[in-house]
Design an enzyme around this catalytic site. Structure first.
Site, PDB file in Angstrom:
ATOM      1  N   LYS A  53     -68.937 -43.398  18.701  1.00  0.00           N
ATOM      2  CA  LYS A  53     -70.049 -42.598  18.167  1.00  0.00           C
ATOM      3  C   LYS A  53     -70.763 -41.859  19.301  1.00  0.00           C
ATOM      4  CE  LYS A  53     -70.722 -45.637  14.170  1.00  0.00           C
ATOM      5  NZ  LYS A  53     -71.504 -46.696  13.497  1.00  0.00           N
ATOM      6  N   GLN A  97     -76.148 -50.846  14.950  1.00  0.00           N
ATOM      7  CA  GLN A  97     -74.794 -51.199  14.507  1.00  0.00           C
ATOM      8  C   GLN A  97     -74.806 -52.555  13.795  1.00  0.00           C
ATOM      9  OE1 GLN A  97     -72.236 -49.110  14.658  1.00  0.00           O
ATOM     10  NE2 GLN A  97     -70.796 -50.530  13.729  1.00  0.00           N
ATOM     11  N   ASP A 120     -78.148 -43.384   9.348  1.00  0.00           N
ATOM     12  CA  ASP A 120     -77.179 -44.167   8.576  1.00  0.00           C
ATOM     13  C   ASP A 120     -77.522 -44.145   7.086  1.00  0.00           C
ATOM     14  OD1 ASP A 120     -74.994 -45.349   9.893  1.00  0.00           O
ATOM     15  OD2 ASP A 120     -76.260 -46.871  10.847  1.00  0.00           O
TER      16      ASP A 120
HETATM   17  N1  GUN Z   1     -71.007 -51.339  10.523  1.00  0.00           N
HETATM   18  C1  GUN Z   1     -69.961 -50.958   9.767  1.00  0.00           C
HETATM   19  N2  GUN Z   1     -70.142 -49.693   9.317  1.00  0.00           N
HETATM   20  C2  GUN Z   1     -71.320 -49.275   9.810  1.00  0.00           C
HETATM   21  C3  GUN Z   1     -72.049 -48.051   9.685  1.00  0.00           C
HETATM   22  O1  GUN Z   1     -71.646 -47.088   9.027  1.00  0.00           O
HETATM   23  N3  GUN Z   1     -73.239 -48.019  10.351  1.00  0.00           N
HETATM   24  C4  GUN Z   1     -73.715 -49.072  11.063  1.00  0.00           C
HETATM   25  N4  GUN Z   1     -74.884 -48.936  11.663  1.00  0.00           N
HETATM   26  N5  GUN Z   1     -73.068 -50.206  11.185  1.00  0.00           N
HETATM   27  C5  GUN Z   1     -71.869 -50.310  10.556  1.00  0.00           C
END
Ligand code: GUN
Length: 283
Positions: A53, A97, A120
């Protein structure tokens, strides 16, 4: 019949090119879109996701901040850091995350992120806005899936959609987005009786359960669109989805691969949300 494959890498490259142009336009106004990512603990998959990311941000002309904490960190330290990022006008998006270590109240952490920076789309305010049909930030994976369906010109109005998986991150927001496009939506989960009965009715089947290759060709309606959200590892360490690609591609009309399908689109839509947040600051 062999299904048409939606190439998530190619679509990502196209969308990221458009985002880089918008980021460059913002730069002329003195704004550089910035994403702050918080990672707690040593989960190797999470570490890879966050690294990807952050790298994608830099490549698209955006700034990023990465904060990594030990698994046993006091949650108060993370809450304090989120408050600092919320107050920093040079930060436009904040991402925590998931999953967080067990001693964290994950819901409280997600609620502590400012809804204006919640790229998110996990804050209750943003979940509610999506549910009401006025989304502010669309969760990145379902957002990416919608882009893929659009790029493949998959008809949505009146389509029978079956989503396997009821998570807050994928299954539930996916259902809301497809409902808003006038699909008839069924959500299946681990307690659903006769899963194949449901999946065989689907014009569009979305697999988001996290179980390697559990959707096989005999569970798919001929000509259906199959979207594979799963990222699993085989016992040999190979990446695979929730769909058994080899048997599914002989039955489906359109299919997404793993890797190179939904995964890259998830990161692309995170960049889109971060840019959108920054653009809102400029107006
Ligand atoms: N863990 C698995 N998928 C995601 C996501 O799309 N965002 C975040 N922050 N954590 C995740």
């Amino acid at each position: 019949m062999t299904a048409k494959i939606i190439d998530g890498n190619a679509l990502s490259a196209e969308v990221r090119g458009q985002l880089a142009e918008r980021a460059a336009a913002l730069k002329t106004k003195g704004i550089i879109p910035c994403l702050a990512a918080i990672l707690v603990g040593e989960d190797p998959a999470s570490a890879v996701y966050v690294r990807n990311k952050v790298a994608a941000c830099e490549k698209a002309g955006m700034r990023s901040i990465k904060d990594v904490y030990a698994a046993d960190i006091d949650p108060a330290v993370v809450f304090a850091r989120i408050a600092e990022l919320n107050a920093d006008p040079s930060v436009h998006g904040i991402l925590v995350q998931l999953p967080l270590p067990k001693h964290f109240d994950s819901e409280a952490v997600l609620e502590s992120v400012s809804p204006e920076k919640d790229v998110d789309g996990f804050h209750a305010e943003n979940v509610g806005a999506l549910m009401q049909g006025n989304p502010r930030f669309i969760p990145c994976t379902p957002y990416g899936v919608m882009k893929m369906l659009e790029s493949a010109h998959v008809p949505l109005k009146g389509a029978e959609v079956v989503i396997v998986g009821r998570s807050n991150i994928v299954g539930k927001p996916m259902a809301m987005l497809l409902l808003a496009k006038s699909c008839t939506v069924t959500i299946c989960h681990s307690q659903s009786k006769d899963l194949a009965f449901h999946t065989r009715r689907a014009d569009i089947l979305v697999a988001a359960v996290g179980r390697a290759r559990m959707i096989t060709g005999d569970m798919i309606k001929p000509g259906a669109t199959v979207i594979d959200v799963g990222i699993n590892r085989t016992p040999e360490g190979k990446l695979c989805g929730d769909v058994d690609f080899e048997s599914a591609k002989e039955v489906a009309g359109v299919i997404t691969p793993v890797p190179g399908g939904v995964g890259p689109m998830t990161i692309t839509m995170l960049l889109a949300n971060t840019l959108e947040a920054a653009e809102r600051c400029a107006t």
